[in-house]
Design a protein around this motif. Sequence first.
Motif, PDB file in Angstrom:
ATOM      1  N   GLU A 110       0.843  -1.198   0.000  1.00  0.00           N
ATOM      2  CA  GLU A 110       0.000   0.000   0.000  1.00  0.00           C
ATOM      3  C   GLU A 110       0.878   1.248   0.000  1.00  0.00           C
ATOM      4  O   GLU A 110       1.731   1.415   0.871  1.00  0.00           O
ATOM      5  CB  GLU A 110      -0.897   0.011   1.240  1.00  0.00           C
ATOM      6  N   VAL A 111       0.654   2.108  -0.969  1.00  0.00           N
ATOM      7  CA  VAL A 111       1.426   3.347  -1.075  1.00  0.00           C
ATOM      8  C   VAL A 111       0.475   4.539  -1.114  1.00  0.00           C
ATOM      9  O   VAL A 111      -0.499   4.543  -1.884  1.00  0.00           O
ATOM     10  CB  VAL A 111       2.312   3.365  -2.332  1.00  0.00           C
ATOM     11  N   VAL A 112       0.746   5.521  -0.302  1.00  0.00           N
ATOM     12  CA  VAL A 112      -0.017   6.771  -0.289  1.00  0.00           C
ATOM     13  C   VAL A 112       0.843   7.870  -0.893  1.00  0.00           C
ATOM     14  O   VAL A 112       2.044   7.963  -0.594  1.00  0.00           O
ATOM     15  CB  VAL A 112      -0.439   7.148   1.144  1.00  0.00           C
ATOM     16  N   ILE A 113       0.240   8.673  -1.747  1.00  0.00           N
ATOM     17  CA  ILE A 113       0.954   9.807  -2.348  1.00  0.00           C
ATOM     18  C   ILE A 113       0.318  11.105  -1.885  1.00  0.00           C
ATOM     19  O   ILE A 113      -0.898  11.299  -2.036  1.00  0.00           O
ATOM     20  CB  ILE A 113       0.928   9.739  -3.887  1.00  0.00           C
ATOM     21  N   PHE A 114       1.123  11.968  -1.298  1.00  0.00           N
ATOM     22  CA  PHE A 114       0.694  13.322  -0.970  1.00  0.00           C
ATOM     23  C   PHE A 114       0.900  14.159  -2.227  1.00  0.00           C
ATOM     24  O   PHE A 114       2.026  14.492  -2.593  1.00  0.00           O
ATOM     25  CB  PHE A 114       1.519  13.874   0.195  1.00  0.00           C
ATOM     26  N   GLN A 138       3.098  15.786 -10.820  1.00  0.00           N
ATOM     27  CA  GLN A 138       4.076  14.846 -10.269  1.00  0.00           C
ATOM     28  C   GLN A 138       3.428  13.669  -9.549  1.00  0.00           C
ATOM     29  O   GLN A 138       3.752  12.507  -9.795  1.00  0.00           O
ATOM     30  CB  GLN A 138       5.019  15.583  -9.316  1.00  0.00           C
ATOM     31  N   GLY A 139       2.484  13.944  -8.651  1.00  0.00           N
ATOM     32  CA  GLY A 139       1.863  12.881  -7.893  1.00  0.00           C
ATOM     33  C   GLY A 139       1.074  11.907  -8.749  1.00  0.00           C
ATOM     34  O   GLY A 139       1.075  10.694  -8.504  1.00  0.00           O
ATOM     35  N   MET A 176      -4.181   8.439  -3.523  1.00  0.00           N
ATOM     36  CA  MET A 176      -3.659   9.785  -3.749  1.00  0.00           C
ATOM     37  C   MET A 176      -4.457  10.777  -2.913  1.00  0.00           C
ATOM     38  O   MET A 176      -5.680  10.851  -3.025  1.00  0.00           O
ATOM     39  CB  MET A 176      -3.752  10.159  -5.231  1.00  0.00           C
ATOM     40  N   CYS A 177      -3.756  11.532  -2.057  1.00  0.00           N
ATOM     41  CA  CYS A 177      -4.378  12.549  -1.220  1.00  0.00           C
ATOM     42  C   CYS A 177      -4.123  13.913  -1.845  1.00  0.00           C
ATOM     43  O   CYS A 177      -2.969  14.303  -2.049  1.00  0.00           O
ATOM     44  CB  CYS A 177      -3.802  12.491   0.195  1.00  0.00           C
ATOM     45  N   VAL A 232      -8.811   7.939  -4.646  1.00  0.00           N
ATOM     46  CA  VAL A 232      -8.635   9.371  -4.432  1.00  0.00           C
ATOM     47  C   VAL A 232      -9.277   9.785  -3.116  1.00  0.00           C
ATOM     48  O   VAL A 232     -10.468   9.533  -2.890  1.00  0.00           O
ATOM     49  CB  VAL A 232      -9.248  10.198  -5.581  1.00  0.00           C
ATOM     50  N   LEU A 233      -8.492  10.393  -2.244  1.00  0.00           N
ATOM     51  CA  LEU A 233      -9.011  11.048  -1.050  1.00  0.00           C
ATOM     52  C   LEU A 233      -8.783  12.534  -1.249  1.00  0.00           C
ATOM     53  O   LEU A 233      -7.631  12.978  -1.311  1.00  0.00           O
ATOM     54  CB  LEU A 233      -8.285  10.557   0.208  1.00  0.00           C
ATOM     55  N   ALA A 234      -9.867  13.289  -1.367  1.00  0.00           N
ATOM     56  CA  ALA A 234      -9.715  14.675  -1.812  1.00  0.00           C
ATOM     57  C   ALA A 234     -10.489  15.655  -0.946  1.00  0.00           C
ATOM     58  O   ALA A 234     -11.586  15.358  -0.453  1.00  0.00           O
ATOM     59  CB  ALA A 234     -10.182  14.806  -3.259  1.00  0.00           C
TER      60      ALA A 234
END
Length: 326
Positions: A3-7, A33-34, A50-51, A73-75
């Motif tokens: 599991e990878v989260v991207i800011f 970039q993200g 992706m946050c 997507v968490l937005a």
Amino acid sequence: MNEVVIFAPSPVLTVTVEGRADHADIHLHAGGQGVWQARMLQALGASVTMCCVLTGETGQVLGHLVADEGIRVLAVRRAGRGAAYVHDRRGGERSQVAATQGEPLSRHDLDELYDLTLRAGLGADAIVLSGPAGEDVVPADVYRRLAADLRSTGRFVIADLAGERLTAALGGKVSVVKVSDDELLADGRISAPDEEQLFAAAYSLRDEGADTVIISRAEKPLLLLADDTLSEVCVPTMQIADPHGAGDSLTAGVAATLAAGGTIEEAVSVGAAAGALNVTRHGLGTGKAETVRLLRDHVRVYPVEWVPAFAKRLTPDELAQTVQNE
């Protein structure tokens, strides 16, 4: 897990015009970039969240485009002007027609985005800190706080940043920092991209707060500083269709491998292969996992035999003084 989260605070709506002068093909994609990192991470088999902040009309479109690629997507959603650009590639090269970096995030937006990222990061194996579309969108200190809070829970934190944001993230301590020699030059951390200065910069970044340092150098071998060993990472030279996005693919390969339990040497090998493959394609952050795996078998990591003695001893302030005196 993997599991990878991207800011990714401000993704970009990209409009690209291709085709011939008398026949335009117009393509609409999510970018920034993200997003490019998330795209390659997913191609490599990672589960990606992706946050971000989705702003105005462009944000509404971006939310659908990213989700349609299978990226969670968490937005934070808000009104206003979001980041976007229009490029014309009918002549073979990218020609910018129009662009906007979007509006700075409010204090409320930042608080909500921070909470989303921290919540997602606590359940992830690795977190990637990527930059915004514009210089003034997010205060640099947000990166220090995120790095510090997530590292305190034992998570891998990977920073792909430059300038004030890089310095801030290092202040919070990170597992890996990835930066290019061009960015080090622009930031004044080196005065020329020669080996002696790059070696010294790698040790300085380590001393500022990075467990591992990766420095990309365009067509030259990557530099890797891990466990106090400096190495060159060599990958076959590929024919370039579009050099954009190679660094983001490198970061994605590193993050995917570390999240899956790989070593840093394995991670950099996968990242180097992903970056090399990406330049052969027009789609940024794209590539097939099987091709990356096959190309990885041709990546070689060689310890650097000669390292200047002062490189291991300089403090950040001493390195800056050395650069000024060059």
